[in-house]
Design an enzyme around this catalytic site. Structure first.
Site, PDB file in Angstrom:
ATOM      1  N   THR A 157       0.840  -1.195   0.000  1.00  0.00           N
ATOM      2  CA  THR A 157       0.000   0.000   0.000  1.00  0.00           C
ATOM      3  C   THR A 157       0.876   1.246   0.000  1.00  0.00           C
ATOM      4  OG1 THR A 157      -1.811   1.163   1.108  1.00  0.00           O
ATOM      5  CG2 THR A 157      -0.193   0.132   2.536  1.00  0.00           C
ATOM      6  N   HIS A 158       0.306   2.335  -0.528  1.00  0.00           N
ATOM      7  CA  HIS A 158       0.942   3.647  -0.439  1.00  0.00           C
ATOM      8  C   HIS A 158       0.101   4.543   0.468  1.00  0.00           C
ATOM      9  CE1 HIS A 158       3.046   1.983  -3.868  1.00  0.00           C
ATOM     10  NE2 HIS A 158       3.866   3.012  -3.906  1.00  0.00           N
ATOM     11  N   ASN A 159      -0.871   3.923   1.177  1.00  0.00           N
ATOM     12  CA  ASN A 159      -1.796   4.661   2.048  1.00  0.00           C
ATOM     13  C   ASN A 159      -1.339   4.507   3.498  1.00  0.00           C
ATOM     14  OD1 ASN A 159      -3.957   5.204   3.826  1.00  0.00           O
ATOM     15  ND2 ASN A 159      -5.489   4.636   2.313  1.00  0.00           N
ATOM     16  N   PRO A 160      -0.800   5.565   4.129  1.00  0.00           N
ATOM     17  CA  PRO A 160      -0.280   5.450   5.498  1.00  0.00           C
ATOM     18  C   PRO A 160      -1.353   5.042   6.515  1.00  0.00           C
ATOM     19  CG  PRO A 160       0.181   7.646   4.570  1.00  0.00           C
ATOM     20  CD  PRO A 160      -0.660   6.922   3.581  1.00  0.00           C
ATOM     21  N   GLY A 161      -2.603   5.483   6.306  1.00  0.00           N
ATOM     22  CA  GLY A 161      -3.692   5.117   7.227  1.00  0.00           C
ATOM     23  C   GLY A 161      -3.926   3.617   7.219  1.00  0.00           C
ATOM     24  N   ASP A 193      -1.653  -1.467 -11.817  1.00  0.00           N
ATOM     25  CA  ASP A 193      -3.024  -1.110 -12.200  1.00  0.00           C
ATOM     26  C   ASP A 193      -3.961  -2.180 -11.668  1.00  0.00           C
ATOM     27  OD1 ASP A 193      -2.374   1.200 -13.576  1.00  0.00           O
ATOM     28  OD2 ASP A 193      -1.933   0.103 -15.428  1.00  0.00           O
ATOM     29  N   ASP A 242      -7.532  -5.187  -0.590  1.00  0.00           N
ATOM     30  CA  ASP A 242      -8.358  -4.381  -1.472  1.00  0.00           C
ATOM     31  C   ASP A 242      -9.695  -4.281  -0.777  1.00  0.00           C
ATOM     32  OD1 ASP A 242      -8.396  -2.858  -3.924  1.00  0.00           O
ATOM     33  OD2 ASP A 242     -10.013  -4.182  -4.538  1.00  0.00           O
ATOM     34  N   ASP A 273     -14.893   6.131   6.359  1.00  0.00           N
ATOM     35  CA  ASP A 273     -15.253   5.841   7.754  1.00  0.00           C
ATOM     36  C   ASP A 273     -16.255   6.830   8.367  1.00  0.00           C
ATOM     37  OD1 ASP A 273     -13.691   3.595   7.673  1.00  0.00           O
ATOM     38  OD2 ASP A 273     -12.127   4.343   9.004  1.00  0.00           O
ATOM     39  N   HIS A 275     -14.446  -4.801   8.764  1.00  0.00           N
ATOM     40  CA  HIS A 275     -14.277  -5.743   7.658  1.00  0.00           C
ATOM     41  C   HIS A 275     -12.838  -6.233   7.591  1.00  0.00           C
ATOM     42  CE1 HIS A 275     -13.546  -1.621   6.618  1.00  0.00           C
ATOM     43  NE2 HIS A 275     -12.982  -1.897   5.468  1.00  0.00           N
TER      44      HIS A 275
END
Length: 200
Positions: free
Chosen positions: A15-19, A46, A75, A162, A187
């Site tokens: 992931t590139h999402n820190p959260g 992609d 995902d 959220d 989830h």
């Protein structure tokens, strides 16, 4: 080879999402040494699959091959019953290249109004998790939590959608919950329970 993960294993989180990376570390109880795809400078593949499971597997395999380490990918997304399951696998894309989820939440509300379904707020979050070994096997699991949408958004915790999601039986949005409270029922937590049962 036995598909088991030993505590202390170095894992790439695709992931590139820190959260998301933070939440994954908490759910994994910091048992592993996590490094993100972003930190390693790995390209984001992609997402060409049509399901959460397909995209999670694609991301995990790409990160495992590029890093030579076992890779964990998630995902996940929000599905709205009155919008035929949208945004679904396109949840991040609805936020645009700048990942502006304030905008994405507004878009959900607008689409419901356009569909004449502003009163039908049933929704669910899905999380597919894939763990892939370089050149080897992979394990994929899926978790889901049902709930309803709440407008306007409430709470500044969590990330993504959220602040507009109230899980079944609750009154607070995921955005209002303490991380431990959300992790107990989300989830992602449900998918992790399945992954832990398979691997740990």
């Amino acid at each position: 080879m036995a598909l088991k993960l030993e505590p202390g294993t170095r894992l790439v989180v695709a992931t590139h999402n820190p959260g998301k990376a933070r939440e994954l570390a908490e759910i994994l109880e910091n048992r592993f040494v996590l490094v993100t795809a972003g930190e390693l400078g790995l390209a984001e593949p992609d997402e060409t699959e049509t399901t959460f499971v397909g995209n999670a597997l694609l991301k995990a395999r790409a990160a495992a091959e590029a890093s030579g380490l076992p890779a964990l990918a998630d995902d996940s997304g929000l599905s709205v019953a009155a919008l035929d399951g949208a945004p679904g696998i396109y949840s991040a894309r609805w936020a645009g290249p700048g990942r502006d989820f304030t905008n994405a939440m507004k878009k959900v509300e607008e689409r419901l109004e356009e569909a004449g379904a502003a009163g039908d707020l049933a929704a669910w979050f899905t999380c597919a998790l894939a763990l892939a070994w370089p050149g080897g096997p992979a394990v994929v699991v899926e978790g889901r939590v049902d709930g309803t949408l709440a407008f306007p958004p409430r709470g500044g915790r969590g990330f993504g959608y959220d602040p507009i999601f109230v899980p079944e039986g609750g009154a607070a949005t995921f955005g209002e919950m303490a991380p431990a409270e959300k992790d107990a029922m989300s989830h992602r937590a449900r998918a992790f329970a399945k992954l832990k049962a398979a691997l740990l």
